[in-house]
Design a protein around this motif. Structure first.
Motif, PDB file in Angstrom:
ATOM      1  N   ASN A   1      10.190 -13.509 -11.236  1.00  0.00           N
ATOM      2  CA  ASN A   1      10.703 -12.791 -10.076  1.00  0.00           C
ATOM      3  C   ASN A   1       9.970 -13.243  -8.809  1.00  0.00           C
TER       4      ASN A   1
ATOM      5  N   PRO B   1       2.235  -6.830 -12.565  1.00  0.00           N
ATOM      6  CA  PRO B   1       2.644  -8.185 -12.195  1.00  0.00           C
ATOM      7  C   PRO B   1       1.449  -9.080 -11.895  1.00  0.00           C
TER       8      PRO B   1
ATOM      9  N   VAL C   1       1.794 -17.839 -19.802  1.00  0.00           N
ATOM     10  CA  VAL C   1       2.783 -16.953 -19.170  1.00  0.00           C
ATOM     11  C   VAL C   1       3.356 -15.950 -20.169  1.00  0.00           C
ATOM     12  N   PRO C   2       3.714 -16.348 -21.391  1.00  0.00           N
ATOM     13  CA  PRO C   2       4.177 -15.328 -22.348  1.00  0.00           C
ATOM     14  C   PRO C   2       3.128 -14.242 -22.606  1.00  0.00           C
ATOM     15  N   LYS C   3       1.853 -14.624 -22.649  1.00  0.00           N
ATOM     16  CA  LYS C   3       0.796 -13.627 -22.837  1.00  0.00           C
ATOM     17  C   LYS C   3       0.743 -12.683 -21.633  1.00  0.00           C
TER      18      LYS C   3
ATOM     19  N   ASP D   1       6.274 -13.920 -10.194  1.00  0.00           N
ATOM     20  CA  ASP D   1       5.484 -13.218 -11.199  1.00  0.00           C
ATOM     21  C   ASP D   1       5.707 -13.844 -12.569  1.00  0.00           C
ATOM     22  N   GLN D   2       5.076 -13.280 -13.582  1.00  0.00           N
ATOM     23  CA  GLN D   2       5.134 -13.860 -14.924  1.00  0.00           C
ATOM     24  C   GLN D   2       6.528 -13.764 -15.555  1.00  0.00           C
ATOM     25  N   PHE D   3       7.444 -13.068 -14.891  1.00  0.00           N
ATOM     26  CA  PHE D   3       8.830 -12.980 -15.366  1.00  0.00           C
ATOM     27  C   PHE D   3       9.754 -13.865 -14.535  1.00  0.00           C
TER      28      PHE D   3
ATOM     29  N   ARG E   1       3.088 -11.731 -19.830  1.00  0.00           N
ATOM     30  CA  ARG E   1       4.233 -10.807 -19.852  1.00  0.00           C
ATOM     31  C   ARG E   1       3.906  -9.506 -20.562  1.00  0.00           C
ATOM     32  N   SER E   2       2.856  -9.516 -21.370  1.00  0.00           N
ATOM     33  CA  SER E   2       2.455  -8.289 -22.066  1.00  0.00           C
ATOM     34  C   SER E   2       1.562  -7.401 -21.200  1.00  0.00           C
ATOM     35  N   TYR E   3       1.114  -7.924 -20.067  1.00  0.00           N
ATOM     36  CA  TYR E   3       0.289  -7.119 -19.166  1.00  0.00           C
ATOM     37  C   TYR E   3       1.171  -6.024 -18.569  1.00  0.00           C
TER      38      TYR E   3
END
Length: 165
Positions: free
Chosen positions: A43, A111, A102-104, A39-41, A106-108
Motif C-alpha cells: 500500500n 505498518p 516482507v512476508p514476515k 508498506d509491507q502489503f 506482514r505478521s506484524y
C-alpha cells in the motif's frame, strides 16, 4: 610519456571505482518525503502530513527493538499515521526481501514503510546501535533523538502515543 599514458588509461577506472560522497543527514527544519514508500502489503504512503514521530533504524538489532516497542504502543497512533516505522531494505538481497523479510513483516500488527532502493532513507540520521526517533511537524523535522535501549524506546513511544490496550 609512457607513464602519462598509463595514468590516462587508469584514471577513468579509478574514477569509476570511487565511492559516492556521503549524504548529509537531514537537519532540523528540513522536509521529509516518503511519497515513494509502500508498506509491507504494497500500500502507498497516503497521509504524510499526519506524521508526528518517525522511527528508523538501519541495523537488525535496533530494528528488532523498534518492532518490539511498537507492539507496546496504542495502535491508534500508528493507524492514524502519527507514528511511523520506516525500514530500509535496499541492502538485503531481493529474493530474501521478497520471499522472507516482507512476508514476515506482514505478521506484524503495524505498518512498516519500506524503502526498497535506499533513496528515501539515505539522509535519515543514524547512530550505531541506536534507533532514530525523529519528530516531525508539517512534514518538517523538529527534533532528532537516538535511543539505544529497547526499554527506553518503549517508554519514549508510550509517552508519545500511550500504551497498547
Amino acid at each position: 610519456m609512457k607513464r602519462a599514458l598509463q595514468l590516462l588509461l587508469w584514471l577513468p577506472l579509478l574514477a569509476a571505482c570511487a565511492s559516492a560522497p556521503p549524504v548529509t543527514p537531514i537537519a532540523l527544519g528540513e522536509k521529509v518525503n516518503f511519497a515513494r514508500l509502500k508498506d509491507q502489503f504494497g500500500n502507498p504512503f497516503v497521509n504524510p502530513g499526519a506524521i508526528e514521530y518517525l522511527v528508523f533504524s538501519d541495523e537488525m538489532e535496533s530494528s528488532r527493538a523498534a518492532r518490539n516497542s511498537f507492539q507496546q504502543v496504542d495502535s491508534a497512533c500508528y493507524e492514524s499515521g502519527r507514528l511511523v516505522f520506516v525500514s530500509n531494505v535496499s541492502a538485503m538481497p531481493g529474493l530474501i526481501t521478497k520471499l522472507v523479510a516482507v512476508p514476515k513483516m506482514r505478521s506484524y500488527g503495524f505498518p512498516v514503510w519500506l524503502d526498497y532502493d535506499g533513496e528515501a532513507t539515505e539522509a535519515l540520521p543514524v547512530k550505531e546501535d541506536h534507533v532514530s526517533v525523529i519528530y516531525v511537524h508539517n512534514s518538517h523535522v523538529t527534533q532528532i533523538h537516538f535511543v539505544k535501549e529497547e526499554q527506553a524506546l518503549q517508554n519514549k513511544l508510550i509517552a508519545l502515543c500511550g500504551a497498547a490496550r
